[in-house]
Write a protein that holds these residues in place. Structure first.
Motif, mmCIF file in Angstrom:
data_model
loop_
_atom_site.group_PDB
_atom_site.id
_atom_site.type_symbol
_atom_site.label_atom_id
_atom_site.label_comp_id
_atom_site.label_asym_id
_atom_site.label_seq_id
_atom_site.Cartn_x
_atom_site.Cartn_y
_atom_site.Cartn_z
ATOM 1 N N THR A 121 -7.123 5.849 13.112
ATOM 2 C CA THR A 121 -7.373 4.845 12.275
ATOM 3 C C THR A 121 -5.949 4.153 12.059
ATOM 4 O O THR A 121 -5.064 4.808 11.552
ATOM 5 N N LEU A 122 -5.942 2.853 12.121
ATOM 6 C CA LEU A 122 -4.593 2.123 12.052
ATOM 7 C C LEU A 122 -4.740 1.151 10.813
ATOM 8 O O LEU A 122 -5.906 0.759 10.409
ATOM 9 N N HIS A 123 -3.937 1.392 9.944
ATOM 10 C CA HIS A 123 -4.001 0.901 8.397
ATOM 11 C C HIS A 123 -2.876 -0.414 8.455
ATOM 12 O O HIS A 123 -1.845 -0.159 9.108
ATOM 13 N N THR A 152 -3.789 7.066 10.898
ATOM 14 C CA THR A 152 -4.334 8.786 10.631
ATOM 15 C C THR A 152 -4.762 9.038 12.175
ATOM 16 O O THR A 152 -5.581 8.201 12.812
ATOM 17 N N PRO A 188 -8.736 -1.047 7.329
ATOM 18 C CA PRO A 188 -8.303 -0.203 8.543
ATOM 19 C C PRO A 188 -9.188 -0.385 9.719
ATOM 20 O O PRO A 188 -10.343 -0.810 9.424
ATOM 21 N N ARG A 189 -8.656 -0.255 10.902
ATOM 22 C CA ARG A 189 -9.273 -0.298 12.061
ATOM 23 C C ARG A 189 -9.294 1.120 12.770
ATOM 24 O O ARG A 189 -8.331 1.594 12.978
ATOM 25 N N THR A 190 -10.544 1.602 12.885
ATOM 26 C CA THR A 190 -10.761 2.878 13.766
ATOM 27 C C THR A 190 -11.056 2.506 15.295
ATOM 28 O O THR A 190 -11.759 1.615 15.507
#
Length: 165
Positions: A145-147, A83, A153-155
């Motif tokens: 944001t990686l899913h 995202t 998820p990691r921002t």
């Protein structure tokens, strides 16, 4: 009236016929417990992502962001999506050869982050395509944001850099 007869000891299986399977089960259970307590039963994926880079756009269609994802866990994970900043679409993409020294971009559904390893994005492999490209100056930061399939998820932030730097 006839009394019910009690089983005789002769009809019971010999002690060794019961003891061997029981002892085998107990030894196996003890070994599995020790294996697990020693941390060898596997650990879930543990993905960390330091600050990434996003290219200052040179055109009006898109730009790209790059991250290095490290997995210190004991299981693979899969990056399934990204995202991007509000008002910008972010997609996983990969450069593919289409022949005659030409390349094209293809969208990617996911990329494996190997257990005990890393997934490094580069301009010639996997990247995050951002469209439309935001206006950026060197040093600006964008939030992504990686899913993942298994991890939360990691921002993470990406710092704007000039292409080639």
């Amino acid at each position: 009236m006839k009394r019910p007869s009690l089983p005789s000891f002769a009809s019971l299986p010999p002690l060794s016929a019961v003891a061997v399977p029981l002892l085998t089960c107990l030894v196996t259970l003890g070994a599995l417990t020790a294996w697990t307590a020693g941390g060898h039963a596997g650990r879930p994926a543990e993905v960390t992502i330091p600050e990434g880079r996003v290219l200052i756009p040179s055109g009006a269609e898109a730009t790209a962001a790059f991250f290095t994802l490290r997995n210190t866990g004991g299981a693979d994970d899969v990056l399934t999506g990204v995202t991007g900043p509000t008002g910008h679409r972010a997609m996983l993409s990969r450069t593919v050869d289409i022949g005659h020294n030409a390349r094209s971009m293809a969208m990617v559904r996911g990329a494996t982050v190997p257990a005990g390893g890393a997934l490094t994005m580069t301009p010639t492999t996997l990247d995050v395509m951002v469209s439309p490209p935001p206006r950026l100056a060197p040093g600006d930061r964008l939030t992504f944001t990686l899913h993942f399939r298994h991890s939360p998820p990691r921002t993470v932030r990406a710092r704007a850099v000039r292409p080639g730097s």
